[in-house]
Design a protein around this motif. Structure first.
Motif: not given
Length: 433
Positions: A256-269, A283-289
């Protein structure tokens, strides 16, 4: 369900939780979901009693032991009904008839316990501080080192049930819009005092039934967690890594703070945790992840992407001591050995994830712990061995990202239920030269 059946279910569910090495909320959720005959009102009544017993467990166990009996799920329930509801053997007997799905009749031992507890208060002057404060006695020196003379008051606040905080998804609307939508549904939410994107509800509600939630306008997130996500200062166009993303709560806030712009990588094991984020992102309308499953904190992916990220958030696995209001069972599953293992893991994660940060980029280390060993000491040890990083004063970052007056002094963010009415959180913002 009858009142008797509800009480019997509390005992059965408590026994099931104690048998499993999983968080109580996960066990309870699966248990209740598999029993379709338990209606919504029954689930609420069962849950309220169960979590209340977990919040009062140390005091209940002390009272039972003071009556020369050993604690058990059934005895905890009986003691809780006497000490919090003022019930007696006479008023409890009709609820303990041994009927279908009901509690077994009161035994002579049960009646002796109830007689000794009659008229007592849940607190007793002879209780040690750890019992009154509802925390393991082995952790008291560590907590005293943090809070000093304020320990009793801090632990008292941590005993209470946490409020329901919502983060407004600014990809879909602003706080006023969300507040109006909730008000139209009969929910009187008020703005959080510190987070500019937060709302607080006066009581628990079935959020999944609310349109504002189903449409992704609001997400459940403690105010302290919202603040940590804002302090990352993830901007449109940035390359950002959420290194311990889990089920994606802070990932959503960063998007949200990135306004869906840029590249956001969500890592986990943990693949299951990562999969849980899928529905929330949609649901949140996020598409930069982009989701990335790592084998460990030393995964080769980290080395391949070294020096490439503007922001790296480490929401490190921790003791969770700051979340005991929400997870009262967790304090009794925590051990000194487990804590030491976590401290070692945190140091390794911090050292490895730091490689991702580009020159001029920032590394944000965060926990939901109250303990200095997991917080300040981790950061101080990292800075001693990584001279290319420096701490950015919290007040400076706060002014640029959250706005208003910073509520804490010093270089680190340290929140607690008593002082800030949030969960307990720690955060440090480090910049690479």
């Amino acid at each position: 369900m009858t009142p008797e059946a509800r009480l019997a279910t509390v005992v059965d569910l408590m026994e099931e939780i104690l048998r499993q090495d999983r968080p109580a909320d996960a066990v309870a959720g699966a248990y209740l979901k598999s029993r379709r005959y338990i209606g919504a009102k029954d689930r609420r009544a069962i849950s309220d009693r169960l979590w209340g017993i977990f919040r009062r467990r140390a005091r209940l166990d002390w009272q039972i032991a003071d009556c020369r009996q050993d604690p058990s799920p059934r005895r905890r329930l009986l003691a809780d009904l006497v000490l919090t509801e003022g019930m007696t053997a006479e008023t409890l007997a009709p609820l303990c008839t041994g009927g279908a799905r009901g509690l077994e009749p009161l035994s002579p031992t049960d009646r002796a316990l109830l007689k000794q507890l009659a008229g007592r208060d849940i607190f007793h002057h002879a209780m040690p501080a750890s019992v009154r404060g509802e925390y393991p006695d082995w952790i008291e020196p560590r907590l005293t080192g943090v809070f000093g003379d304020a320990l009793a008051a801090e632990m008292g606040a941590l005993r209470d049930e946490a409020p329901v905080d919502l983060r407004v998804n600014t990809l879909k609307g602003d706080r006023d819009t969300a507040r109006e939508r909730l008000a139209a549904a009969g929910l009187a939410a008020r703005p959080t005092s510190l987070s500019p994107i937060g709302l607080r509800l006066p009581a628990r509600v079935a959020l999944t039934a609310q349109e504002a939630f189903r449409e992704g306008l609001v997400e459940v997130q403690d105010e302290g967690s919202q603040l940590l996500a804002l302090l990352v200062d993830a901007r449109p166009g940035h390359t950002v890594v959420d290194f311990c993303a889990g089920a994606g709560g802070k990932t959503l806030a960063l998007a949200a703070t990135m306004e869906n712009k840029g590249r956001l990588i969500a890592c986990d094991v943990n693949e299951r945790r990562a999969e849980q984020a899928t529905l929330r992102l949609r649901r949140a309308g996020v598409h930069n992840v982009t989701r990335r499953l790592l084998e460990s904190e030393q995964d080769k992916w980290v080395k391949r992407h070294a020096d490439s990220c503007d922001r790296v958030l480490i929401d490190a696995p921790c003791s969770g001591t700051g979340t005991w209001r929400r997870n009262p069972d967790a304090k009794w599953r925590l051990s000194a050995e487990g804590l030491e293992n976590l401290i070692g893991l945190q140091g390794r994660i911090l050292a490895s994830a730091a490689r991702l940060v580009r020159p001029g980029g920032r590394l944000v280390y965060a926990t939901c712990s109250l303990l200095a060993e997991e917080n300040e000491r981790q950061v101080e040890a990292f800075l001693e061995t990584h001279p290319g990083f420096k701490a950015i004063p919290l007040a400076e970052v706060w002014a640029a990202t959250v706005g208003g007056t910073c509520p804490v002094d010093g270089p680190w963010l340290r929140l607690s239920p008593l002082r800030h009415q949030t969960d307990g959180f720690f955060g440090a913002v480090l910049e690479r030269s």
